[in-house]
Scaffold this motif. Structure first.
Motif, PDB file in Angstrom:
ATOM      1  N   GLY A 131     -11.043  11.114  -0.350  1.00 33.92           N
ATOM      2  CA  GLY A 131     -10.505   9.995   0.311  1.00 33.92           C
ATOM      3  C   GLY A 131      -9.822   9.405  -0.428  1.00 33.92           C
ATOM      4  O   GLY A 131      -8.464   8.951  -0.692  1.00 33.92           O
ATOM      5  N   LEU A 132      -9.064  10.348  -2.674  1.00 35.83           N
ATOM      6  CA  LEU A 132      -8.431   9.221  -3.126  1.00 35.83           C
ATOM      7  C   LEU A 132      -7.137  10.168  -2.873  1.00 35.83           C
ATOM      8  O   LEU A 132      -6.096   9.531  -3.586  1.00 35.83           O
ATOM      9  CB  LEU A 132      -9.230   9.472  -4.279  1.00 35.83           C
ATOM     10  N   ASP A 142      -5.059  10.308  -0.375  1.00 40.35           N
ATOM     11  CA  ASP A 142      -4.659  10.031   1.063  1.00 40.35           C
ATOM     12  C   ASP A 142      -3.427   8.954   0.793  1.00 40.35           C
ATOM     13  O   ASP A 142      -4.114   7.757   0.332  1.00 40.35           O
ATOM     14  CB  ASP A 142      -5.301   9.715   2.533  1.00 40.35           C
ATOM     15  N   ILE A 143      -2.578   9.316  -0.439  1.00 37.50           N
ATOM     16  CA  ILE A 143      -1.826   8.294  -0.383  1.00 37.50           C
ATOM     17  C   ILE A 143      -0.362   8.203   0.719  1.00 37.50           C
ATOM     18  O   ILE A 143       0.307   8.903   1.028  1.00 37.50           O
ATOM     19  CB  ILE A 143      -0.750   8.195  -1.904  1.00 37.50           C
ATOM     20  N   GLU A 193      -2.237   1.683  -5.774  1.00 33.94           N
ATOM     21  CA  GLU A 193      -2.479   2.343  -4.643  1.00 33.94           C
ATOM     22  C   GLU A 193      -4.026   3.427  -4.938  1.00 33.94           C
ATOM     23  O   GLU A 193      -5.618   2.661  -4.053  1.00 33.94           O
ATOM     24  CB  GLU A 193      -1.987   3.213  -3.334  1.00 33.94           C
ATOM     25  N   LEU A 194      -3.846   4.262  -5.632  1.00 35.67           N
ATOM     26  CA  LEU A 194      -4.940   5.048  -6.370  1.00 35.67           C
ATOM     27  C   LEU A 194      -6.034   3.727  -6.822  1.00 35.67           C
ATOM     28  O   LEU A 194      -6.973   3.901  -6.454  1.00 35.67           O
ATOM     29  CB  LEU A 194      -4.972   5.959  -7.117  1.00 35.67           C
ATOM     30  N   LYS A 229      -8.070   2.463  -4.319  1.00 36.24           N
ATOM     31  CA  LYS A 229      -9.166   2.336  -3.655  1.00 36.24           C
ATOM     32  C   LYS A 229     -10.425   3.293  -3.804  1.00 36.24           C
ATOM     33  O   LYS A 229     -11.327   3.181  -3.888  1.00 36.24           O
ATOM     34  CB  LYS A 229      -7.939   4.612  -2.916  1.00 36.24           C
ATOM     35  N   ALA A 263     -12.576   0.642  -4.056  1.00 38.16           N
ATOM     36  CA  ALA A 263     -13.062   0.314  -2.618  1.00 38.16           C
ATOM     37  C   ALA A 263     -14.141   1.102  -1.904  1.00 38.16           C
ATOM     38  O   ALA A 263     -14.882   0.835  -1.360  1.00 38.16           O
ATOM     39  CB  ALA A 263     -11.937   0.035  -1.316  1.00 38.16           C
ATOM     40  N   LEU A 264     -14.745   2.444  -3.520  1.00 34.73           N
ATOM     41  CA  LEU A 264     -15.490   3.204  -3.253  1.00 34.73           C
ATOM     42  C   LEU A 264     -16.728   2.686  -3.277  1.00 34.73           C
ATOM     43  O   LEU A 264     -16.726   1.120  -3.952  1.00 34.73           O
ATOM     44  CB  LEU A 264     -14.803   4.275  -4.222  1.00 34.73           C
TER      45      LEU A 264
END
Length: 199
Positions: free
Chosen positions: A51-52, A54-55, A69-70, A73, A76-77
């Motif tokens: 899901g990395l 999905d920007i 944002e990346l 993400k 958050a993994l």
């Protein structure tokens, strides 16, 4: 035992001159670019799976916002996903190239470009010593803080010496040859002809 049909004054049979079958800079660079492209595609599949990719479209035009944002993400993994992300380049390397390296001394890029890694007598190298001496040393050098990139650069630039071998080639006692250039060999010192390394 002397050959009774050979004249005593007959000269000994002449051996063919040695052939320089070292791969050109262009072919090695082409193989490198192809291998990078295959690895990039594999990494994109993983990033999509995690899901990395999905920007937010609104942030796509702002490089700094997209980077933030990346990173968010990635943070958050789960720990397992982070481990997979860290180890995936090595997993992908063996998935993409492991069989070809063990059987022919080639990565996918080298296979396409018609070149191969061989020992100094043009034989396919043993798999595990080749991985340890030729590839692990490169990966380890790249991990050195601050100067890792410099070490990798010095390794690569060594190819511009007369023997056209990088430092990792010297460590593994290997060279990269062009399989389209035939190798002169003698029955007394058997060397696999270059076209026997590839099907």
């Amino acid at each position: 035992m002397n050959d009774p049909y050979q004249s005593p004054d007959s000269p000994p049979p002449q051996m063919p001159p040695p052939v320089d079958n070292t791969a050109s800079y262009g072919k090695r660079f082409g193989a490198f670019l192809l291998d990078c492209a295959f690895m990039f595609i594999a990494m994109m599949f993983l990033m999509q799976f995690l899901g990395l990719t999905d920007i937010d479209p609104n942030k796509a035009k702002d490089a700094q916002a997209m980077q933030n944002e990346l990173l968010a993400k990635v943070a958050a993994l789960t720990s397992g996903q982070k481990t997979l992300l860290m180890m995936f380049p090595y997993i992908a390397f063996f998935a993409l190239h492991g069989f070809l390296l063990g059987r022919y001394g080639q990565t996918l890029g080298k296979r396409i470009m018609g070149i191969a890694i061989v020992t100094m007598d043009n034989r396919v190298p043993a798999f595990f010593p080749m991985i340890a001496q030729r590839y692990f040393t490169q990966w380890l050098a790249g991990m050195v803080p601050v100067i890792g990139i410099l070490l990798r650069l010095v390794d690569i630039l060594a190819i511009f010496r007369p023997d056209r071998r990088c430092i990792h080639d010297h460590l593994a006692k290997t060279k990269v040859i062009d399989l389209r250039i035939p190798v002169a060999y003698s029955p007394d010192t058997p060397v696999a002809p270059s076209n026997s390394l590839i099907v």
